[in-house]
Scaffold this motif. Structure first.
Motif, PDB file in Angstrom:
ATOM      1  N   VAL A   1     -10.639  22.128   6.231  1.00  0.00           N
ATOM      2  CA  VAL A   1     -10.136  22.446   7.568  1.00  0.00           C
ATOM      3  C   VAL A   1      -9.649  23.900   7.578  1.00  0.00           C
ATOM      4  N   PRO A   2     -10.144  24.727   8.516  1.00  0.00           N
ATOM      5  CA  PRO A   2      -9.687  26.119   8.574  1.00  0.00           C
ATOM      6  C   PRO A   2      -8.185  26.201   8.827  1.00  0.00           C
ATOM      7  N   ARG A   3      -7.527  27.097   8.106  1.00  0.00           N
ATOM      8  CA  ARG A   3      -6.084  27.285   8.232  1.00  0.00           C
ATOM      9  C   ARG A   3      -5.795  28.789   8.219  1.00  0.00           C
ATOM     10  N   ALA A   4      -4.999  29.252   9.175  1.00  0.00           N
ATOM     11  CA  ALA A   4      -4.689  30.679   9.278  1.00  0.00           C
ATOM     12  C   ALA A   4      -3.208  30.925   9.068  1.00  0.00           C
ATOM     13  N   ARG A   5      -2.935  32.081   8.465  1.00  0.00           N
ATOM     14  CA  ARG A   5      -1.551  32.516   8.328  1.00  0.00           C
ATOM     15  C   ARG A   5      -1.519  34.043   8.331  1.00  0.00           C
ATOM     16  N   PRO A   6      -0.396  34.630   8.795  1.00  0.00           N
ATOM     17  CA  PRO A   6      -0.318  36.091   8.849  1.00  0.00           C
ATOM     18  C   PRO A   6      -0.150  36.697   7.457  1.00  0.00           C
ATOM     19  N   MET A   7      -0.825  37.822   7.248  1.00  0.00           N
ATOM     20  CA  MET A   7      -0.738  38.568   5.998  1.00  0.00           C
ATOM     21  C   MET A   7      -0.570  40.046   6.345  1.00  0.00           C
ATOM     22  N   HIS A   8       0.256  40.740   5.569  1.00  0.00           N
ATOM     23  CA  HIS A   8       0.605  42.130   5.840  1.00  0.00           C
ATOM     24  C   HIS A   8      -0.142  43.072   4.890  1.00  0.00           C
ATOM     25  N   LEU A   9      -0.908  44.012   5.453  1.00  0.00           N
ATOM     26  CA  LEU A   9      -1.604  45.009   4.644  1.00  0.00           C
ATOM     27  C   LEU A   9      -0.602  45.839   3.851  1.00  0.00           C
ATOM     28  N   VAL A  10      -0.954  46.194   2.623  1.00  0.00           N
ATOM     29  CA  VAL A  10      -0.042  47.002   1.811  1.00  0.00           C
ATOM     30  C   VAL A  10      -0.651  48.339   1.388  1.00  0.00           C
ATOM     31  N   GLN A  11      -1.899  48.568   1.706  1.00  0.00           N
ATOM     32  CA  GLN A  11      -2.560  49.773   1.239  1.00  0.00           C
ATOM     33  C   GLN A  11      -2.502  50.894   2.282  1.00  0.00           C
ATOM     34  N   ASP A  12      -2.857  52.105   1.829  1.00  0.00           N
ATOM     35  CA  ASP A  12      -2.851  53.274   2.701  1.00  0.00           C
ATOM     36  C   ASP A  12      -4.249  53.760   3.041  1.00  0.00           C
ATOM     37  N   GLU A  13      -5.265  53.095   2.510  1.00  0.00           N
ATOM     38  CA  GLU A  13      -6.649  53.453   2.794  1.00  0.00           C
ATOM     39  C   GLU A  13      -7.521  52.224   2.555  1.00  0.00           C
ATOM     40  N   TYR A  14      -8.767  52.311   3.026  1.00  0.00           N
ATOM     41  CA  TYR A  14      -9.670  51.161   2.929  1.00  0.00           C
ATOM     42  C   TYR A  14     -11.013  51.608   2.367  1.00  0.00           C
ATOM     43  N   ASP A  15     -11.451  50.921   1.315  1.00  0.00           N
ATOM     44  CA  ASP A  15     -12.736  51.231   0.692  1.00  0.00           C
ATOM     45  C   ASP A  15     -13.658  50.007   0.652  1.00  0.00           C
ATOM     46  N   GLY A  16     -13.336  49.001   1.467  1.00  0.00           N
ATOM     47  CA  GLY A  16     -14.105  47.760   1.458  1.00  0.00           C
ATOM     48  C   GLY A  16     -13.318  46.599   0.876  1.00  0.00           C
ATOM     49  N   THR A  17     -12.128  46.902   0.348  1.00  0.00           N
ATOM     50  CA  THR A  17     -11.255  45.874  -0.222  1.00  0.00           C
ATOM     51  C   THR A  17      -9.902  45.932   0.467  1.00  0.00           C
TER      52      THR A  17
END
Length: 162
Positions: free
Chosen positions: A29-45
């Motif tokens: 069963v799909p389940r969602a929860r909030p998550m906070h980004l911690v990085q300062d840039e994005y390279d695909g991860t």
């Protein structure tokens, strides 16, 4: 996957939103929860702190496929990213991404054995960006309703990866 330019476009859309809804499967069963980004840039991860004992960790161990969604209604930005989740306790990365916001959730500090990072390697996604104000969007919707054969042009939509 996407080009470096496209990754920057995605980052520009999500970096100020900061919080995405992570969807995992909990016994199918799909389940969602909030998550906070911690990085300062994005390279695909994407990187998120988590407790090793959290349910999402067990859910991703059973099925690594996850989806993250970000939205900013004020700016008309909506982003959906799908990929594979993996847990890491890489001390260098924990040190790199540790900050006062994260510390508030982990009272025993970054050396707590329950502290880990959830790594999401993005494989595909889709984004939408409204090009005009809400008033213009309402006008486009009204025009499409009057012209019966027209559809509203609300802005940009692009799929990538997969």
């Amino acid at each position: 996957m996407s080009s470096p330019e496209h990754k920057q476009k995605i980052w520009k859309m999500i970096k100020d939103i900061k919080v995405g809804m992570l969807v995992t499967l909990d016994n199918g069963v799909p389940r969602a929860r909030p998550m906070h980004l911690v990085q300062d840039e994005y390279d695909g991860t994407l990187w998120f702190f988590t407790r090793r004992s959290a349910e999402k960790v067990f859910e991703t161990a059973g099925d690594q496929d996850v989806c993250l969604s970000f939205s900013d209604q004020e700016e008309g930005v909506y982003v959906s990213l799908s990929g594979k989740a993996d847990l890491t306790d890489d001390r260098e990365l924990i040190e790199k991404y540790w900050n006062p916001f994260i510390a508030a959730w982990f009272h025993d500090g970054k050396d707590d054995p329950d502290v880990a990072l959830l790594e999401i390697k993005v494989q595909m996604g889709e984004h939408w960006k409204a090009k005009e104000s809400k008033t213009f969007q309402l006008y486009e919707i009204a025009k499409a309703n009057v012209k019966k054969d027209a559809t509203p042009n609300l802005g940009e939509n692009e799929k990538f990866g997969g």
